[in-house]
Design a protein around this motif. Structure first.
Motif, PDB file in Angstrom:
ATOM      1  N   GLY A 168       0.793  -1.210   0.000  1.00  0.00           N
ATOM      2  CA  GLY A 168       0.000   0.000   0.000  1.00  0.00           C
ATOM      3  C   GLY A 168       0.833   1.271   0.000  1.00  0.00           C
ATOM      4  N   TYR A 169       2.112   1.169  -0.396  1.00  0.00           N
ATOM      5  CA  TYR A 169       2.977   2.350  -0.448  1.00  0.00           C
ATOM      6  C   TYR A 169       2.483   3.316  -1.518  1.00  0.00           C
ATOM      7  N   ILE A 170       2.640   4.595  -1.287  1.00  0.00           N
ATOM      8  CA  ILE A 170       2.220   5.626  -2.228  1.00  0.00           C
ATOM      9  C   ILE A 170       3.450   6.135  -2.987  1.00  0.00           C
ATOM     10  N   THR A 171       3.401   6.057  -4.310  1.00  0.00           N
ATOM     11  CA  THR A 171       4.518   6.500  -5.131  1.00  0.00           C
ATOM     12  C   THR A 171       4.408   8.001  -5.406  1.00  0.00           C
ATOM     13  N   ARG A 320      -0.030  -7.843  19.327  1.00  0.00           N
ATOM     14  CA  ARG A 320       0.325  -9.044  18.567  1.00  0.00           C
ATOM     15  C   ARG A 320       0.851  -8.714  17.180  1.00  0.00           C
ATOM     16  N   ILE A 321       0.803  -7.429  16.816  1.00  0.00           N
ATOM     17  CA  ILE A 321       1.229  -6.947  15.508  1.00  0.00           C
ATOM     18  C   ILE A 321       2.481  -6.087  15.685  1.00  0.00           C
ATOM     19  N   THR A 322       3.485  -6.310  14.829  1.00  0.00           N
ATOM     20  CA  THR A 322       4.731  -5.542  14.964  1.00  0.00           C
ATOM     21  C   THR A 322       4.764  -4.323  14.048  1.00  0.00           C
ATOM     22  N   ARG A 323       4.033  -4.335  12.951  1.00  0.00           N
ATOM     23  CA  ARG A 323       3.988  -3.157  12.085  1.00  0.00           C
ATOM     24  C   ARG A 323       2.816  -3.276  11.111  1.00  0.00           C
ATOM     25  N   VAL A 324       2.323  -2.113  10.679  1.00  0.00           N
ATOM     26  CA  VAL A 324       1.247  -2.015   9.686  1.00  0.00           C
ATOM     27  C   VAL A 324       1.699  -1.019   8.630  1.00  0.00           C
ATOM     28  N   THR A 325       1.520  -1.345   7.366  1.00  0.00           N
ATOM     29  CA  THR A 325       2.065  -0.500   6.295  1.00  0.00           C
ATOM     30  C   THR A 325       1.054   0.461   5.675  1.00  0.00           C
ATOM     31  N   TYR A 326      -0.122   0.571   6.236  1.00  0.00           N
ATOM     32  CA  TYR A 326      -1.177   1.367   5.603  1.00  0.00           C
ATOM     33  C   TYR A 326      -0.805   2.851   5.562  1.00  0.00           C
ATOM     34  N   ALA A 327      -0.832   3.427   4.366  1.00  0.00           N
ATOM     35  CA  ALA A 327      -0.436   4.828   4.187  1.00  0.00           C
ATOM     36  C   ALA A 327      -1.462   5.809   4.736  1.00  0.00           C
ATOM     37  N   THR A 338       0.090  10.898   0.607  1.00  0.00           N
ATOM     38  CA  THR A 338      -1.254  10.441   0.273  1.00  0.00           C
ATOM     39  C   THR A 338      -2.187  11.619  -0.007  1.00  0.00           C
ATOM     40  N   LYS A 339      -2.026  12.693   0.736  1.00  0.00           N
ATOM     41  CA  LYS A 339      -2.913  13.850   0.581  1.00  0.00           C
ATOM     42  C   LYS A 339      -2.825  14.444  -0.814  1.00  0.00           C
ATOM     43  N   THR A 340      -1.680  14.308  -1.456  1.00  0.00           N
ATOM     44  CA  THR A 340      -1.487  14.850  -2.796  1.00  0.00           C
ATOM     45  C   THR A 340      -1.832  13.838  -3.881  1.00  0.00           C
ATOM     46  N   VAL A 341      -1.321  12.621  -3.722  1.00  0.00           N
ATOM     47  CA  VAL A 341      -1.478  11.602  -4.766  1.00  0.00           C
ATOM     48  C   VAL A 341      -2.857  10.961  -4.714  1.00  0.00           C
TER      49      VAL A 341
END
Length: 435
Positions: A168-171, A320-327, A338-341
């Protein structure tokens, strides 16, 4: 070539265009919904009409490998929503990628591709396209200096995903577009995960946009399909790098696509040469399903995003979760981008890492009840998969990590169910997976 059937122009709002663009009541019957023109071929008015169609002197329908009225409506609708001049639909998202590259490439040429791509795309670019004599260089698009340095005299395109699968990374599309412009090559953006409702890559400088219409555009997991959208803004004749579009085409008596069709050169070439010879055709029934799905695209995407934000925040606060990648999380390094793209939201595709690693991920997936364990995304249903052992299995560990498909990570595509039910399902499955 298809006839222009557009009845609603791009000045209307998105919600109107997703229902009406490219369509009008059937002139023969008055049917309000676009009919499924389940016909292989179409009758010519006379011999001169047939000759004009085959010479690309007139637009119309010849044979459904090339053009079909149902598919033409879908092409017009997707092009309108993306802000392009034309679109070509084909049999799958993978077909769309090959179709996008086909007019640009030749043996010995290369593309620059993001490291953050769907695993099947990485395999297609790193392995399969070698059989055409093409190659790909993979670069982290957050490193703009590396992106610039990777371009050489044989580079013919830059390729990335707007919202990258699986993380879910934003380019930064504008940065990539500026680099492509400086090099005189097109930027191709896969907009599958965002859809034109969340992101319009052409407005950020993209030359071409590709889609797996299988995903959010259709939205119901019923058919496969792909699309290539042409911005109409690239001068294919400026550099001499794209002879398929700028030089005489032997199969059409020396016709030059860029000279003859101007902004629509890529679109016409993709139909008249690409679909003609590669045959990666979308069937009219598939187009019909996608057209029906697109009528509710904005409604679904709003709900997808709303659910994704709520679930990602819950996961981020779970020990129980070590990281979340949601932008869409304020903690994400891509939150401001995200606000721009993607001003309407960061989509509904992301990953999270589970304490306990690979084995915990597998147990989590096997313990879920509402989430479906499938190799798909963009469905109304919530979906989950362990990318390292499935969609990114063909990649080595370094490639998996670069793509965001680490062994301790699962990818989720959040659907439009009740978010509290989804959280409860994740909670009970995590308890079993990490106990």
């Amino acid at each position: 070539m298809p006839e222009d059937s557009a009845a609603i122009g791009p000045s209307y709002g998105f919600d109107t265009l997703q229902i009406h663009a490219g369509a009008r009541p059937d002139p023969a019957t008055g049917a309000r919904q676009t009919p499924i023109y389940q016909s292989t071929a179409f009758v010519f008015r006379d011999a001169d009409h047939a000759a004009a169609l085959f010479n690309l002197q007139e637009v119309g329908y010849i044979y459904s490998r090339l053009t079909n009225p149902t598919v033409a409506v879908l092409q017009e609708r997707i092009a309108t929503l993306e802000g392009g001049v034309g679109a070509v639909c084909c049999s799958s998202g993978h077909a769309a990628q090959i179709m996008a590259l086909f007019p640009l490439m030749a043996p010995g040429r290369n593309i620059i591709a993001s490291t953050r791509l769907y695993g099947g795309t990485v395999t297609q670019f790193s392995q399969t396209i070698k059989r055409f004599g093409w190659s790909a260089k993979f670069v982290d698009f957050d490193d703009t200096d590396a992106l610039k340095a990777a371009i050489d005299d044989d580079t013919r395109a830059i390729f990335c995903e707007g919202i990258a699968n699986p993380g879910g990374y934003i380019t930064d599309l504008r940065a990539a577009a500026d680099i492509a412009d400086a090099a005189g090559i097109p930027l191709i953006v896969d907009n599958t995960s965002a859809t034109p409702y969340l992101c319009r890559p052409i407005e950020h400088g993209a030359t071409l946009v590709v889609h797996s219409t299988t995903k959010y555009l259709t939205g119901n997991g019923t058919v496969t399909g792909g699309a290539i959208v042409d911005s109409g803004k690239f001068d294919w004749a400026a550099s001499g790098k794209f002879p398929s579009l700028s030089e005489p085409e032997p199969a059409y008596h020396g016709l030059k696509f860029a000279e003859t069709f101007g902004p629509l050169a890529f679109t016409f070439h993709s139909i008249a040469v690409g679909l003609r010879d590669l045959g990666m055709t979308m069937n009219p029934q598939g187009a019909h399903y996608t057209l029906m799905g697109m009528e509710t695209l904005s409604l679904r995407m709003d709900k997808h995003v709303e659910n994704a934000v709520k679930i990602a925040k819950w996961l981020e606060n779970d020990d129980r979760i070590t990281r979340v990648t949601y932008a869409g999380l304020e903690s994400s390094p891509y939150y401001d981008r995200t606000k721009t793209v993607c001003p309407r939201g960061a989509g509904a595709l992301f990953t999270f890492a589970v304490k306990g690693g690979y084995e915990a991920c597998i147990k989590l997936i096997d313990s879920l009840e509402i989430f479906s364990h499938v190799a798909n995304l963009g469905d109304t249903r919530s979906l989950i998969i362990h990318s390292a052992s499935t969609t990114h299995r063909q990649l080595d560990e370094n490639q998996q990590r670069a793509a965001g498909a680490d062994p301790d990570v699962v990818r989720v595509s959040i659907g439009i169910e009740d978010p509290d039910d989804l959280i409860a399902d994740l909670d009970q499955a995590l308890s079993k997976a990490t106990s």
